[in-house]
Write a protein that holds these residues in place. Structure first.
Motif: not given
Length: 407
Positions: A167-186
């Protein structure tokens, strides 16, 4: 996937392999000299002649101390040189999981010896009624219960700890991706990548990694045991006498199964990848339809669902022959020990206790060598998740700093 949780992943895992090799080299070269200088066994077992418990012999105490020292020494430089924000979970947590697996393997090795003695006792009791005292029989069972009970607790703790680790690993990935959400949302299925694929990747890598480390530790402990037991085997069917015969049989069996399953299952990762694509497209249309009446019209839904159906039917077909080959191999491997020991059993060259030791040790070695065979379905799914996340991460600007995690 890795950068969000581990410090400089390539350097971290590469140095872990080098450190492990160096520790093995030190153990087999100057280990005895180190034992006489820094071992705690004179303190823990000051009277070695007093029939110490099987887990607290002088050599065992030194082995435990050496493993604990070397595992946590590897963690130390990462604290000072490049401390990652997830250091305590990714570095120290990984080391702790390794130590718990090591403890479990040590118990399994002791149980293998116990099986030999106990089944020899059974053979004596069955062939000569009254020759075994009740206190000896029940004493053996009570003693093994004392060992098994803490080991059950250890297994529960391993599962509990690794659940938090994932779960900690998933949390790290989650906030890593969400910090770049403007680049990824499309990207199509972006929400699924963050919410589902991150969880599946962390869980899959942790599970495969734990099983891989456990397999290596099991091989390190049980290969010498199986080599010693092989000296009591008279010959192999159709081949005759071979030094270390049981090891070669286990290796041949595992290699055959690995190659065959890799050959029949090579299409599955691509189909799993396509399956997630068509599922994501169908899910996306349904999500849009929750807020827009013009979306998810019958014709559109039909076309999207037919794509899902087509890919699933192809997946079912390819899994049909894959599972047929895998099940056939697994069933056949259950009889390998009896076939290999056939001449020795017919010649009466081994006792029931030795047979149990051989069967248990052979099973441990063979299952460790069959790591890829046993893990192949999980590897297939993980490969498809990895391909999706790699494509997802390609949109993240190169050289971006790690985000601050609020958790």
């Amino acid at each position: 996937m890795f950068r969000s949780f581990f410090p400089t992943p390539k350097l971290f895992f590469g140095s872990a392999v080098i450190w492990t090799a160096l520790c093995f080299l030190i153990w087999f070269t100057i280990g005895s000299a180190l034992q006489s200088a820094i071992s705690l066994d004179p303190i823990i077992t000051p009277n070695p002649g007093d029939d110490p418990t099987p887990f607290l012999t002088n050599q065992k105490v030194w082995l435990y101390q050496y493993v604990i020292m070397t595992v946590y020494l590897f963690c130390l430089p990462w604290f000072f040189v490049q401390r990652h924000r997830w250091y305590w979970w990714s570095v120290v947590g990984s080391a702790t999981i390794v130590l718990m697996l090591f403890a479990n393997v040590q118990v399994q090795a002791w149980l293998n010896d116990w099986y030999g003695d106990f089944f020899n006792l059974l053979q004596t009791a069955l062939s000569d009624p009254g020759s075994v005292a009740p206190e000896e029989y029940w004493g053996n069972l009570i003693f093994v219960a004392y060992v098994a009970a803490p080991n059950i607790l250890l297994i529960v703790l391993i599962n509990f700890f690794t659940s938090h680790y994932v779960f900690r690993w998933r949390t790290a990935m989650n906030f890593y991706y969400m910090s770049f959400w403007p680049h990824l949302r499309h990207i199509e299925g972006a929400s699924q990548r963050v919410q589902e694929d991150a969880m599946r990747f962390a869980d899959g890598v942790e599970s495969l990694g734990v099983n891989f480390v456990y397999a290596l530790m099991t091989l390190a402990v049980f290969l010498p045991i199986l080599w010693g037991l092989s000296q009591q085997i008279t010959a192999l069917p159709l081949i005759g006498e071979v030094p270390g015969s049981l090891i070669w049989v286990a290796l041949a069996s595992a290699a055959f199964g690995t190659v065959v399953l890799a050959a029949v299952g090579f299409k599955l990762p691509g189909l799993e990848f396509n399956n997630q694509k068509v599922e994501a497209a169908y899910r996306k249309e349904l999500v849009y339809a929750e807020d827009h009446e013009t979306r998810a019209q019958p014709q559109t839904v039909k076309e999207l669902y037919l794509d899902v159906q087509k890919n699933y039917f192809r997946l079912f077909f390819h899994y049909l022959y894959f599972n047929l080959v895998r099940s056939t191999y697994n069933q056949a491997s259950n009889f390998i020990t009896l076939i290999a020991l056939g001449p020795s059993i017919l010649a009466g060259a081994i006792t029931l206790g030795i047979y149990q030791q051989v069967a248990n040790a052979f099973g441990r070695v063979e299952s460790s060598l069959q790591y890829l065979v046993d893990s192949w379905p999980q590897i297939i799914k993980l490969m498809s998740v990895y391909k999706r996340l790699r494509k997802f991460e390609a949109e993240i600007p190169k050289g971006s700093d790690l985000p601050d995690s609020p958790v």
